[in-house]
Write an enzyme that holds these catalytic residues in place. Structure first.
Site, PDB file in Angstrom:
ATOM      1  N   ASP A 215       0.820  -1.380   0.047  1.00 35.54           N
ATOM      2  CA  ASP A 215      -0.013   0.193   0.070  1.00 35.54           C
ATOM      3  C   ASP A 215       0.938   1.394   0.102  1.00 35.54           C
ATOM      4  OD1 ASP A 215      -2.302  -1.756  -0.159  1.00 35.54           O
ATOM      5  OD2 ASP A 215      -2.782  -1.292   2.056  1.00 35.54           O
TER       6      ASP A 215
ATOM      7  N   ASN B 108      -4.370   8.961   1.788  1.00 36.48           N
ATOM      8  CA  ASN B 108      -4.738   8.247   3.104  1.00 36.48           C
ATOM      9  C   ASN B 108      -5.039   9.299   4.093  1.00 36.48           C
ATOM     10  OD1 ASN B 108      -4.764   5.709   2.693  1.00 36.48           O
ATOM     11  ND2 ASN B 108      -3.236   5.206   3.787  1.00 36.48           N
ATOM     12  N   GLU B 109      -4.165  10.363   4.537  1.00 40.13           N
ATOM     13  CA  GLU B 109      -4.339  11.161   5.625  1.00 40.13           C
ATOM     14  C   GLU B 109      -3.242  12.503   5.753  1.00 40.13           C
ATOM     15  OE1 GLU B 109      -1.360   8.379   6.676  1.00 40.13           O
ATOM     16  OE2 GLU B 109      -3.531   7.789   7.153  1.00 40.13           O
TER      17      GLU B 109
ATOM     18  N   THR C  27      -8.749   2.990   6.710  1.00 40.73           N
ATOM     19  CA  THR C  27      -8.244   1.653   7.317  1.00 40.73           C
ATOM     20  C   THR C  27      -6.916   1.798   7.510  1.00 40.73           C
ATOM     21  OG1 THR C  27      -7.612   1.118   4.584  1.00 40.73           O
ATOM     22  CG2 THR C  27     -10.168   0.459   5.580  1.00 40.73           C
ATOM     23  N   GLY C  28      -6.353   2.980   7.670  1.00 41.93           N
ATOM     24  CA  GLY C  28      -4.825   3.042   8.120  1.00 41.93           C
ATOM     25  C   GLY C  28      -4.584   3.596   9.473  1.00 41.93           C
ATOM     26  N   TYR C  29      -3.857   4.696   9.602  1.00 44.34           N
ATOM     27  CA  TYR C  29      -3.495   5.070  10.912  1.00 44.34           C
ATOM     28  C   TYR C  29      -4.528   5.423  11.572  1.00 44.34           C
ATOM     29  CZ  TYR C  29      -0.568   8.060  14.069  1.00 44.34           C
ATOM     30  OH  TYR C  29       0.187   8.478  15.123  1.00 44.34           O
ATOM     31  N   SER C  30      -5.617   6.050  11.003  1.00 49.57           N
ATOM     32  CA  SER C  30      -6.698   6.478  11.835  1.00 49.57           C
ATOM     33  C   SER C  30      -7.370   5.273  12.470  1.00 49.57           C
ATOM     34  CB  SER C  30      -7.826   7.140  10.838  1.00 49.57           C
ATOM     35  OG  SER C  30      -8.989   7.452  11.498  1.00 49.57           O
ATOM     36  N   LEU C  31      -7.360   4.117  11.954  1.00 45.91           N
ATOM     37  CA  LEU C  31      -8.020   2.912  12.303  1.00 45.91           C
ATOM     38  C   LEU C  31      -7.257   2.413  13.748  1.00 45.91           C
ATOM     39  CD1 LEU C  31      -9.982   0.414  12.147  1.00 45.91           C
ATOM     40  CD2 LEU C  31      -8.402  -0.581  10.753  1.00 45.91           C
ATOM     41  N   SER C  32      -5.990   2.520  13.525  1.00 49.62           N
ATOM     42  CA  SER C  32      -4.923   2.221  14.600  1.00 49.62           C
ATOM     43  C   SER C  32      -5.222   2.988  15.695  1.00 49.62           C
ATOM     44  CB  SER C  32      -3.574   2.099  14.211  1.00 49.62           C
ATOM     45  OG  SER C  32      -3.022   3.480  13.990  1.00 49.62           O
TER      46      SER C  32
END
Length: 291
Positions: free
Chosen positions: A73, A146-147, A187-192
């Site tokens: 990714d 992503n962010e 589904t990336g850093y925000s999810l964690s």
């Protein structure tokens, strides 16, 4: 038909898959080009007799019908920077790990190329986050798939991020940082950090605090038509901001605004691909871990 290939690295164990990709593309009449970064990767392996041309000028990407991202990714996020406002459709060949974005496995190379050649696919428009500042940052590549993230440096004390939506005060986040994620980035850093999952077609941003010190603060979803602005306070004079995997140190005096970018990242969606299938597979949903 011209096609570009891009990769940030190339492990020896995937060299056979790259050869298979080249062979399949040649059999379907594609004219193969590679980015300068991927050319360097191939040179490390002696090029292995592969035939291609190198994209010497970023503007040459405009002539490409597709770009195939070879990696995980992170490589696909970098491919979005390679394409930028040209909006060249991107297909992700997964030689990485998780693969929320790079969805084509190496055992499906021939099938994927066949779909490209016969135009048996759909294009997903993925929204991008755009950073506005008075100073030029990130070499002008002020967008991310992503962010956007504000983060304290190293082991320094927490920061305070005063946040505004369309000029209206939202909250002051006492935290290690703050994330503004797109639906793709959910589904990336925000999810964690405890943020919600958002369907890629949703027209939202999610604001997610990183290790907030006021525990009643939770992530919030806002319209992607909003303008989100920030003012930062902290004991340190500098802090970090990032767009996807690119980060830089900036002064606490700087102010930032986030909006949806005017152009999109166009991701190739092959037949039988489904976002919710990917979630179930990657996150082990519906699987009884007790057994």
């Amino acid at each position: 038909m011209k096609i570009a290939l891009h990769g940030l690295s190339l492990k020896h164990e995937f060299l056979k898959d790259v050869r298979a990709l080249f062979k399949s593309l040649e059999n379907h009449g594609f004219e193969i080009f590679v980015t300068q970064q991927f050319d360097r990767n191939l040179r490390m392996h002696g090029k292995t007799g592969l035939k291609f041309e190198v994209l010497e000028n970023p503007k040459d990407m405009d002539a490409m019908k597709f770009l195939i991202s070879i990696g995980g990714d992170g490589t696909l996020l970098d491919s979005v920077c390679q394409v930028g406002e040209l909006e060249t459709p991107i297909l992700g060949l997964n030689t990485g790990r998780l693969g929320f974005l790079a969805t084509v496995s190496t055992d499906k190379i021939d099938e994927a190329v066949e779909h490209l050649a016969t135009e048996n696919f759909q294009i997903e428009n993925r929204s991008l986050v755009s950073l506005k500042t008075k100073r030029r940052l990130f070499d002008g590549l002020n967008f991310g798939l992503n962010e956007f993230t504000i983060h304290k440096r190293d082991t320094s004390s927490m920061i305070t991020v005063h946040t505004y939506i369309d000029g209206r005060y939202l909250n002051s986040y006492w935290a290690d940082g703050l994330i503004v994620a797109t639906p793709t980035g959910s589904t990336g850093y925000s999810l964690s950090c405890g943020g919600p999952l958002i369907s890629p077609s949703a027209k939202n941003f999610v604001i997610t605090p990183v290790s907030p010190h006021n525990l009643n603060v939770r992530p919030i979803i806002v319209s992607d038509e909003s303008e989100i602005s920030f003012e930062i306070e902290g004991r340190a004079e500098r802090f970090l901001i990032s767009l996807d995997s690119r980060s830089t140190s900036v002064s606490s005096e700087m102010k930032f605004k986030i909006r949806k970018e005017k152009f999109f990242a166009k991701l190739v969606k092959l037949p039988n691909y489904d976002f919710f299938d990917t979630l179930r597979h990657k996150l082990n949903w519906g699987f009884d871990m007790r057994n």
